[in-house]
Design a protein around this motif. Structure first.
Motif, PDB file in Angstrom:
ATOM      1  N   UNK A  17      43.414   8.194 -26.937  1.00 33.54           N
ATOM      2  CA  UNK A  17      42.444   7.819 -28.494  1.00 33.54           C
ATOM      3  C   UNK A  17      41.166   7.291 -26.958  1.00 33.54           C
ATOM      4  N   UNK A  18      40.229   7.154 -28.218  1.00 31.37           N
ATOM      5  CA  UNK A  18      39.146   5.799 -26.984  1.00 31.37           C
ATOM      6  C   UNK A  18      39.123   5.483 -26.301  1.00 31.37           C
ATOM      7  N   UNK A  19      38.931   6.029 -25.014  1.00 37.68           N
ATOM      8  CA  UNK A  19      39.396   5.119 -23.461  1.00 37.68           C
ATOM      9  C   UNK A  19      39.431   4.067 -23.393  1.00 37.68           C
ATOM     10  N   UNK A  20      40.241   3.490 -22.349  1.00 41.87           N
ATOM     11  CA  UNK A  20      40.671   1.804 -22.765  1.00 41.87           C
ATOM     12  C   UNK A  20      39.157   1.314 -22.024  1.00 41.87           C
ATOM     13  N   UNK A  21      38.633   2.074 -21.035  1.00 40.23           N
ATOM     14  CA  UNK A  21      37.565   1.626 -20.232  1.00 40.23           C
ATOM     15  C   UNK A  21      36.073   1.306 -21.462  1.00 40.23           C
ATOM     16  N   UNK A  22      35.664   2.477 -22.312  1.00 39.50           N
ATOM     17  CA  UNK A  22      35.591   1.824 -23.451  1.00 39.50           C
ATOM     18  C   UNK A  22      35.427   1.077 -24.183  1.00 39.50           C
ATOM     19  N   UNK A  23      36.690   0.878 -24.269  1.00 41.62           N
ATOM     20  CA  UNK A  23      37.104   0.008 -25.279  1.00 41.62           C
ATOM     21  C   UNK A  23      36.965  -1.639 -24.840  1.00 41.62           C
ATOM     22  N   UNK A  24      37.090  -1.611 -23.394  1.00 39.87           N
ATOM     23  CA  UNK A  24      36.306  -3.313 -23.107  1.00 39.87           C
ATOM     24  C   UNK A  24      35.240  -3.661 -23.009  1.00 39.87           C
ATOM     25  N   UNK A  53      33.245  -3.018 -33.302  1.00 40.87           N
ATOM     26  CA  UNK A  53      34.995  -3.171 -32.623  1.00 40.87           C
ATOM     27  C   UNK A  53      35.855  -3.009 -33.178  1.00 40.87           C
ATOM     28  N   UNK A  54      35.946  -3.815 -34.441  1.00 44.17           N
ATOM     29  CA  UNK A  54      36.960  -2.913 -35.647  1.00 44.17           C
ATOM     30  C   UNK A  54      37.128  -1.414 -35.380  1.00 44.17           C
ATOM     31  N   UNK A  55      36.087  -0.178 -35.649  1.00 52.38           N
ATOM     32  CA  UNK A  55      35.944   0.895 -35.290  1.00 52.38           C
ATOM     33  C   UNK A  55      36.692   0.989 -33.892  1.00 52.38           C
ATOM     34  N   UNK A  56      36.528   0.377 -32.760  1.00 50.77           N
ATOM     35  CA  UNK A  56      36.506   1.254 -31.360  1.00 50.77           C
ATOM     36  C   UNK A  56      38.474   0.112 -31.139  1.00 50.77           C
ATOM     37  N   UNK A  57      38.594   0.011 -32.012  1.00 52.50           N
ATOM     38  CA  UNK A  57      40.017  -0.088 -31.917  1.00 52.50           C
ATOM     39  C   UNK A  57      40.550   0.504 -32.381  1.00 52.50           C
ATOM     40  N   UNK A 114      41.087   4.040 -14.655  1.00 52.94           N
ATOM     41  CA  UNK A 114      40.516   4.179 -15.887  1.00 52.94           C
ATOM     42  C   UNK A 114      41.548   4.841 -16.325  1.00 52.94           C
ATOM     43  N   UNK A 115      42.726   5.432 -15.964  1.00 55.42           N
ATOM     44  CA  UNK A 115      43.842   6.415 -16.489  1.00 55.42           C
ATOM     45  C   UNK A 115      44.539   6.156 -17.713  1.00 55.42           C
ATOM     46  N   UNK A 116      44.694   6.595 -18.566  1.00 59.31           N
ATOM     47  CA  UNK A 116      45.893   5.447 -19.359  1.00 59.31           C
ATOM     48  C   UNK A 116      47.315   6.272 -19.309  1.00 59.31           C
ATOM     49  N   UNK A 117      48.499   5.611 -19.527  1.00 61.97           N
ATOM     50  CA  UNK A 117      49.685   6.775 -18.956  1.00 61.97           C
ATOM     51  C   UNK A 117      50.508   7.818 -19.588  1.00 61.97           C
ATOM     52  N   UNK A 118      49.238   8.294 -20.562  1.00 64.87           N
ATOM     53  CA  UNK A 118      49.790   9.954 -20.409  1.00 64.87           C
ATOM     54  C   UNK A 118      48.960  10.298 -19.568  1.00 64.87           C
ATOM     55  N   UNK A 119      47.808  10.036 -18.812  1.00 65.27           N
ATOM     56  CA  UNK A 119      47.563  10.600 -17.839  1.00 65.27           C
ATOM     57  C   UNK A 119      47.746  10.717 -16.918  1.00 65.27           C
TER      58      UNK A 119
END
Length: 612
Positions: free
Chosen positions: A185-192, A208-212, A342-347
């Motif tokens: 979904x939303x990239x983890x670094x963007x969320x952070x 914040x809630x929208x991003x989460x 920057x990658x997630x586990x799917x990447x």
């Protein structure tokens, strides 16, 4: 490839240190196995009770003519990682009927989410939920009607609890069946970044809630490389998953095929067949050493420095933090997955994933290749990946021999770092651990005055009041297992990251937990002795100077006379009641220290010397 010298030495000392307790454990498992299929010893009334609701399977169960599989499930549909397990029991029962077997849900275990309870009172039950899960697993299997078991669990405390429980029934085979990660979904670094902006008052709670919600948006595990996905890595490195199954997304035909094959495989390993492989034979000293290597090579969660110790001791194997630290010194870091990249586990999975890494580590001599697994003898099978074909169904083929994205996963000959990025810290402040795989080298040594807080809310209040104006080591104490169950302190991460971004040299020192998402701020965690045990951390005052040296593994109080002070006292009454905390007073009174696994069980302990 020749086995790495340090891996051989650490494994040998684990074997020597564990000799008495491991022998006693295996003798108990051999005695249990010698009684044969347990349900044959039940009374007729007992068997009738066990099979009463089995429907069409009653006849096969009564004749004991087929293998019988127990399902221990952590299903609930409030947690995304465990929601997919709702359909697994029916799928498994149908699949086993097709090969003459039977299956029943032996029992359910609780599953809680550290993400939901973060910063809330419920987090104080999180660590204790692991041992509760282990006990619930024991109750589920106590009916003694199963020839093998499969375990449905994913997240932070669930897999370690299931492993501890499985080893209490180590005379039967065990296969762990994962659910897989949610799609990206939303990239983890963007969320952070949005979390940091919210902490600084730059965005609203609605934003914040929208991003989460954009980040956590569907069934499956969170996609960052925290404790849940570290668990999945371990189950593959330790041979309890089928090869390549950890990071296959839920709701896919491949995920379903792997679930069916895992259940069939569990029964094929039972004492009724010719390939009897109980879980006590799989989870040996070499396997646990392989698990530590996997933790270091992937930059996994520091929570496993507690859980792996407790898991191993349930099988009579004694690990200590020096084992982790020594292996970290030689095992290269081969992966960069958020929060270490920057990658997630799917990447990560798409770039080659665990199969590629296991192949690289085997070739470089960093893994014991001769361990038993649920897939058979030898870890080399875990360099394969599963795939589906119309002609053959589920098959396994060789995985990639080269990384498909070297920004995510690299060869052992050219790693991201030559060490695993984890250190055991010792010194006048006690013993702790630190993960620096995501910490810039310029922050590996921090010497600064401390600000002392009794909980994370006090620290956040001081931050909001603008009280941090220079280099600071934030000390949060009375957060150990005996004080309040050792909650995670993740809500401090945005605050500390902001201070670091403002140019201050900052660090965290705590007897609490920080897990795999501690990120770029140096954090000396799991400090023992904890404050409630009279550790030196209870003697610090604001302004005392502390040196955190991750380069040389030191955690020192530089201000003279601190150790001669009386320990501070804290009002812990607010930790005793509410949100179920009153039911866990016995756990707080009996739990062992973090470096002994923070367990309430009577498990073997290590020699107090650093080398164990």
């Amino acid at each position: 490839m020749r086995l790495n010298k340090t891996l051989a030495e650490v494994t040998d000392r684990i074997i020597a240190r564990s000799a008495d307790s491991r022998t006693a454990y295996l003798e108990r498992m051999e005695a249990a196995a010698g009684k044969g299929p347990a349900r044959a010893h039940l009374s007729c009334s007992g068997q009738a009770h066990a099979y009463a609701a089995a429907g069409a399977d009653q006849a096969a169960l009564a004749k004991a003519s087929a293998g019988h599989l127990g399902i221990v499930t952590a299903y609930n549909d409030m947690l995304s990682a465990h929601q997919p397990f709702e359909t697994y029991p029916a799928l498994i029962r149908d699949a086993l009927r097709g090969v003459g077997g039977t299956a029943q849900v032996a029992g359910g275990v609780p599953a809680m989410c550290d993400g939901v309870t973060q910063g809330e009172a419920g987090m104080e039950l999180s660590l204790f939920s692991r041992d509760t899960i282990a006990m619930a697993t024991g109750i589920a299997l106590s009916h003694n009607v199963f020839d093998a078991a499969v375990y449905l669990g994913v997240c932070d405390k669930i897999v370690p609890g299931l492993v501890i429980g499985a080893q209490a029934f180590g005379h039967i085979p065990a296969v762990f069946l994962p659910a897989g990660p949610m799609t990206s979904g939303l990239a983890n670094d963007e969320k952070a970044q949005i979390r940091q902006k919210f902490a600084a008052g730059e965005v609203s709670r609605e934003e914040l809630l929208k991003a989460e919600m954009a980040a956590y948006h569907g069934p499956g595990t969170c996609t960052f490389y925290g404790t849940a996905n570290t668990n999945q890595m371990l189950m593959e490195f330790m041979g309890l998953h089928l090869p390549g199954s950890s990071f296959v997304n839920p709701g896919t035909t491949l995920r379903e095929a792997l679930t069916v094959e895992g259940a069939k495989r569990a029964l094929s390993l039972s004492a009724l067949g010719n390939s009897y492989t109980p879980v006590c034979q799989i989870l040996d000293e070499k396997t646990y050493a392989n698990g530590i290597v996997g933790l270091m090579a992937t930059g996994g969660s520091t929570n496993l420095l507690i859980h792996l110790i407790a898991m191993a001791r349930a099988g009579g194997i004694i690990l200590d933090w020096q084992d982790f630290s020594d292996l970290s010194e030689v095992v290269p870091l081969l992966a960069r997955v958020y929060p270490n990249g920057l990658a997630d586990v799917n990447h990560f999975h798409a770039a080659g994933g665990l199969g590629y890494m296991i192949g690289e580590l085997l070739e470089a001599g960093f893994l014991h290749g001769d361990t038993k697994t649920v897939a058979g003898q030898g870890l080399a099978q875990y360099t394969q990946e599963p795939f589906l074909s119309e002609e053959e169904g589920l098959t396994f083929r060789p995985g990639p021999k080269i990384s498909l994205n070297e920004a995510i996963v690299r060869p052992a000959s050219d790693p991201f770092q030559v060490t695993g990025g984890l250190k055991r810290l010792t010194g006048s402040l006690g013993t702790a651990v630190i993960k620096v795989s995501a910490v810039d080298a310029k922050h590996h040594v921090i010497e600064a005055p401390v600000r002392v807080f009794q909980d994370q809310e006090e620290a956040k209040a001081a931050f909001k009041a603008g009280e941090f104006s220079g280099d600071t080591i934030v000390v949060v104490r009375f957060q150990g297992p005996k004080a309040n169950g050792m909650p995670e302190l993740h809500s401090l991460t945005p605050m500390l990251a902001i201070l670091q971004g403002q140019g201050h040299r900052v660090a965290l020192v705590t007897d609490g937990r920080m897990s795999g998402a501690s990120g770029k701020v140096p954090a000396a965690i799991h400090v023992v002795p904890e404050a409630l045990d009279g550790g030196p951390i209870a003697k610090l005052c604001d302004g005392d100077v502390v040196r955190l040296d991750a380069t040389n593994g030191k955690l020192e109080i530089l201000t003279p006379g601190v150790l001669q002070r009386p320990c501070a006292e804290a009002d812990l009454s607010s930790y005793q009641h509410g949100t179920g905390r009153e039911m866990f007073g016995m756990f707080r009174r009996t739990v062992t220290s973090a470096d002994s696994g923070a367990s309430v069980f009577d498990l073997p302990t290590a020699d107090p010397s650093p080398q164990g």
